[in-house]
Enzyme design. Structure first.
Site, PDB file in Angstrom:
ATOM      1  N   TRP A 100       0.845  -1.186   0.000  1.00 36.36           N
ATOM      2  CA  TRP A 100       0.000   0.000   0.000  1.00 36.36           C
ATOM      3  C   TRP A 100       0.880   1.235   0.000  1.00 36.36           C
ATOM      4  O   TRP A 100       2.044   1.187   0.416  1.00 36.36           O
ATOM      5  CB  TRP A 100      -0.943   0.006   1.201  1.00 36.36           C
ATOM      6  CG  TRP A 100      -0.276   0.007   2.557  1.00 36.36           C
ATOM      7  CD1 TRP A 100       0.003  -1.065   3.337  1.00 36.36           C
ATOM      8  CD2 TRP A 100       0.215   1.156   3.289  1.00 36.36           C
ATOM      9  NE1 TRP A 100       0.628  -0.675   4.511  1.00 36.36           N
ATOM     10  CE2 TRP A 100       0.768   0.683   4.504  1.00 36.36           C
ATOM     11  CE3 TRP A 100       0.233   2.533   3.040  1.00 36.36           C
ATOM     12  CZ2 TRP A 100       1.329   1.531   5.464  1.00 36.36           C
ATOM     13  CZ3 TRP A 100       0.794   3.377   3.984  1.00 36.36           C
ATOM     14  CH2 TRP A 100       1.338   2.882   5.181  1.00 36.36           C
ATOM     15  N   GLU A 143       7.429   7.973  14.065  1.00 35.38           N
ATOM     16  CA  GLU A 143       7.617   7.351  12.751  1.00 35.38           C
ATOM     17  C   GLU A 143       8.474   8.227  11.838  1.00 35.38           C
ATOM     18  O   GLU A 143       9.278   7.717  11.044  1.00 35.38           O
ATOM     19  CB  GLU A 143       6.255   7.092  12.091  1.00 35.38           C
ATOM     20  CG  GLU A 143       5.363   6.113  12.820  1.00 35.38           C
ATOM     21  CD  GLU A 143       5.802   4.665  12.663  1.00 35.38           C
ATOM     22  OE1 GLU A 143       6.737   4.399  11.881  1.00 35.38           O
ATOM     23  OE2 GLU A 143       5.217   3.796  13.331  1.00 35.38           O
ATOM     24  N   GLU A 181       8.777   1.167   6.369  1.00 33.63           N
ATOM     25  CA  GLU A 181       8.433   2.024   7.507  1.00 33.63           C
ATOM     26  C   GLU A 181       8.245   3.481   7.085  1.00 33.63           C
ATOM     27  O   GLU A 181       7.470   4.216   7.699  1.00 33.63           O
ATOM     28  CB  GLU A 181       9.534   1.929   8.570  1.00 33.63           C
ATOM     29  CG  GLU A 181       9.594   0.602   9.303  1.00 33.63           C
ATOM     30  CD  GLU A 181       8.624   0.539  10.469  1.00 33.63           C
ATOM     31  OE1 GLU A 181       8.302   1.605  11.027  1.00 33.63           O
ATOM     32  OE2 GLU A 181       8.206  -0.572  10.834  1.00 33.63           O
ATOM     33  N   HIS A 184       4.767   5.022   6.835  1.00 35.38           N
ATOM     34  CA  HIS A 184       3.945   5.275   8.019  1.00 35.38           C
ATOM     35  C   HIS A 184       3.899   6.757   8.369  1.00 35.38           C
ATOM     36  O   HIS A 184       2.830   7.338   8.553  1.00 35.38           O
ATOM     37  CB  HIS A 184       4.473   4.477   9.210  1.00 35.38           C
ATOM     38  CG  HIS A 184       4.518   3.003   8.969  1.00 35.38           C
ATOM     39  ND1 HIS A 184       5.135   2.121   9.841  1.00 35.38           N
ATOM     40  CD2 HIS A 184       4.033   2.234   7.963  1.00 35.38           C
ATOM     41  CE1 HIS A 184       5.014   0.893   9.379  1.00 35.38           C
ATOM     42  NE2 HIS A 184       4.362   0.939   8.235  1.00 35.38           N
ATOM     43  N   GLU A 234       8.980  -3.220  17.830  1.00 34.14           N
ATOM     44  CA  GLU A 234       7.988  -3.489  16.791  1.00 34.14           C
ATOM     45  C   GLU A 234       6.672  -3.958  17.410  1.00 34.14           C
ATOM     46  O   GLU A 234       5.592  -3.585  16.950  1.00 34.14           O
ATOM     47  CB  GLU A 234       8.511  -4.526  15.796  1.00 34.14           C
ATOM     48  CG  GLU A 234       9.674  -4.056  14.957  1.00 34.14           C
ATOM     49  CD  GLU A 234       9.286  -3.025  13.903  1.00 34.14           C
ATOM     50  OE1 GLU A 234       8.101  -2.634  13.814  1.00 34.14           O
ATOM     51  OE2 GLU A 234      10.178  -2.599  13.159  1.00 34.14           O
ATOM     52  N   THR A 237       4.970  -0.812  18.933  1.00 35.86           N
ATOM     53  CA  THR A 237       4.314   0.059  17.957  1.00 35.86           C
ATOM     54  C   THR A 237       3.082  -0.619  17.355  1.00 35.86           C
ATOM     55  O   THR A 237       2.094   0.051  17.037  1.00 35.86           O
ATOM     56  CB  THR A 237       5.290   0.482  16.849  1.00 35.86           C
ATOM     57  OG1 THR A 237       5.949  -0.672  16.323  1.00 35.86           O
ATOM     58  CG2 THR A 237       6.331   1.445  17.389  1.00 35.86           C
ATOM     59  N   ASP A 266       1.701  -3.631   9.436  1.00 34.59           N
ATOM     60  CA  ASP A 266       3.112  -3.598   9.038  1.00 34.59           C
ATOM     61  C   ASP A 266       4.020  -3.876  10.226  1.00 34.59           C
ATOM     62  O   ASP A 266       4.983  -4.648  10.144  1.00 34.59           O
ATOM     63  CB  ASP A 266       3.471  -2.219   8.463  1.00 34.59           C
ATOM     64  CG  ASP A 266       3.314  -2.149   6.955  1.00 34.59           C
ATOM     65  OD1 ASP A 266       2.850  -3.126   6.349  1.00 34.59           O
ATOM     66  OD2 ASP A 266       3.655  -1.100   6.382  1.00 34.59           O
ATOM     67  N   GLU A 267       3.733  -3.214  11.341  1.00 32.68           N
ATOM     68  CA  GLU A 267       4.565  -3.374  12.534  1.00 32.68           C
ATOM     69  C   GLU A 267       4.546  -4.826  13.018  1.00 32.68           C
ATOM     70  O   GLU A 267       5.573  -5.362  13.462  1.00 32.68           O
ATOM     71  CB  GLU A 267       4.090  -2.440  13.653  1.00 32.68           C
ATOM     72  CG  GLU A 267       4.006  -0.963  13.281  1.00 32.68           C
ATOM     73  CD  GLU A 267       5.360  -0.301  13.098  1.00 32.68           C
ATOM     74  OE1 GLU A 267       6.385  -0.998  13.140  1.00 32.68           O
ATOM     75  OE2 GLU A 267       5.383   0.929  12.918  1.00 32.68           O
ATOM     76  N   HIS A 270       6.820  -6.876  10.799  1.00 31.56           N
ATOM     77  CA  HIS A 270       8.220  -6.600  11.112  1.00 31.56           C
ATOM     78  C   HIS A 270       8.613  -7.234  12.452  1.00 31.56           C
ATOM     79  O   HIS A 270       9.730  -7.726  12.611  1.00 31.56           O
ATOM     80  CB  HIS A 270       8.464  -5.095  11.141  1.00 31.56           C
ATOM     81  CG  HIS A 270       8.246  -4.439   9.817  1.00 31.56           C
ATOM     82  ND1 HIS A 270       7.980  -3.092   9.683  1.00 31.56           N
ATOM     83  CD2 HIS A 270       8.258  -4.944   8.555  1.00 31.56           C
ATOM     84  CE1 HIS A 270       7.845  -2.806   8.395  1.00 31.56           C
ATOM     85  NE2 HIS A 270       8.002  -3.914   7.702  1.00 31.56           N
TER      86      HIS A 270
END
Length: 403
Positions: A100, A143, A181, A184, A234, A237, A266-267, A270
């Site tokens: 995205w 971020e 990242e 974000h 990670e 967050t 996403d976090e 990761h």
């Protein structure tokens, strides 16, 4: 990505309620092995006195920093794990064409309906309270300090990107992780800009101050410490963005809820990669890894933005942390839950064959989460007896927010 908690002190227990991404502690009962190759370096003392501050220095003291604590023979472990990392870690990256992008969630400036889309966004944001914006801004600023985090990863011996375009799996991961990242902060920044609810110039100043100040995570150029730190962060967050998503939904901003949720996803991905690295380290070198975990928890896991400053308030990070605690976006309980989760994920209690030093570290780590919870309960009780305090936040045009 804090405030330290001193396990021996009641006052520090109370300060945990104002913590965001870090609790430290008194020295555990085991001795942490120190490499003779370590080089200690006193940092520039950067204390704020009154309203004065040295140019380009952090708002708070950066403690004595330790460099290159990894014994040279341990670097070979990371060299030997390159094939493993290529097969097991790089799979947690997404191809750019399948990712995205911030523009997917924002008004389209090329469309005829752009102004109406912005108007709708601003209408939704009217329902969000100022204290929610304080937490969302703090998360966004964290971020946006991404250059610092890539720099930190590239200080780690044995896994750094030696050329800036190295083709080792470790270097490829760091660059691609950074690229993922980077979206974000871009997305949250643009959304907040369009909302009209926050003072973007003050926010932009805070970002510039933060990147200029750097961070002091206590990872000592040591990938054992560094990957434990990133595993913890990670997950932290992931929790924080997940909670801002939930609260946006409760206030009726479904688009913002979607934004925070997609960042949280996403976090989480990761987190999976970093925890797999530490899991592998426990497999190939359990004694050194348990000592590193205990050392990291003894010192603290600090939020990457712990040197946050807006040019006005030297306790900005503390205030931001207090609001996040009060709203339930990130709390002392979350810190304990993360530690407990990681201890279980890595099956720390089941590790055998440790040295006496390693066994003491194992006992310390496995017993730490319950201790944190007890202190947090005690601190919450004291907090209820205290008079509520409101402080101004420059991010919301100086309006006062309850801590």
């Amino acid at each position: 990505m804090a405030l330290k908690m001193d396990w021996a002190g009641a006052n520090a227990a109370e300060s945990a309620v104002r913590m965001r991404f870090g609790i430290g502690g008194a020295s555990p009962s085991f001795p942490v092995r120190r490499s003779s190759s370590r080089v200690s370096m006193a940092s520039n003392t950067a204390m704020v006195t009154g309203n004065t501050k040295k140019p380009f220095s952090p708002p708070k003291e950066v403690h004595i920093q330790v460099k290159h604590s990894l014994p040279p023979e341990k670097i070979e472990i990371f060299n030997s794990l390159q094939s493993w990392a290529e097969q097991n870690i790089l799979v947690h990256l997404k191809h750019v064409e399948k990712c995205w992008q911030p523009s997917d969630f924002l008004p389209d400036p090329s469309s005829e309906g752009f102004h109406e889309q912005v108007k709708d966004l601003r209408e939704r944001c009217k329902e969000l309270p100022d204290d929610y914006f304080v937490v969302l801004v703090g998360d966004m600023i964290t971020e946006e300090a991404l250059p610092t985090y890539q720099t930190m990863l590239n200080t780690l011996d044995g896994v750094r990107d030696e050329t800036g375009a190295s083709l080792t799996p470790w270097a490829i991961w760091t660059r691609a992780w950074t690229a993922e990242e980077n979206r974000h902060g871009d997305l949250l920044n643009k959304y907040l800009y369009l909302s009209g609810r926050v003072d973007m110039r003050q926010i932009e100043k805070t970002i510039q101050y933060l990147i200029g100040s750097g961070m002091d995570p206590g990872t000592e150029n040591n990938p054992y410490l560094g990957f434990i730190y990133t595993s913890f962060q990670e997950r932290a967050t992931f929790i924080s963005h997940g909670n801002t998503a939930r609260q946006a939904k409760e206030h009726g901003d479904m688009k913002l809820a979607q934004i925070c949720g997609i960042i949280a996803a996403d976090e989480k991905r990761h987190e999976t990669a970093y925890t797999k690295i530490v899991e592998k380290l426990f497999e190939v070198d359990p004694n050194h890894t348990i000592l590193a975990l205990a050392d990291m928890m003894k010192k603290k896991i600090s939020m990457p933005a712990h040197l946050m400053y807006d040019g006005e308030e030297k306790n900005l990070f503390d205030h931001f942390s207090a609001v996040a605690q009060r709203l339930g976006v990130y709390t002392a309980k979350d810190y304990a839950d993360i530690l407990e989760f990681l201890v279980g994920r890595w099956e720390v209690e089941k590790i055998t064959g440790l040295s006496s030093e390693g066994c003491k570290a194992q006992d310390y780590v496995c017993g730490l989460a319950p201790r944190i919870r007890k202190l947090e309960e005690r601190a919450q009780g004291r907090a209820k007896q205290k008079k509520s305090l409101a402080v101004p936040f420059s991010w919301v045009f100086g309006r006062e927010i309850m801590l």
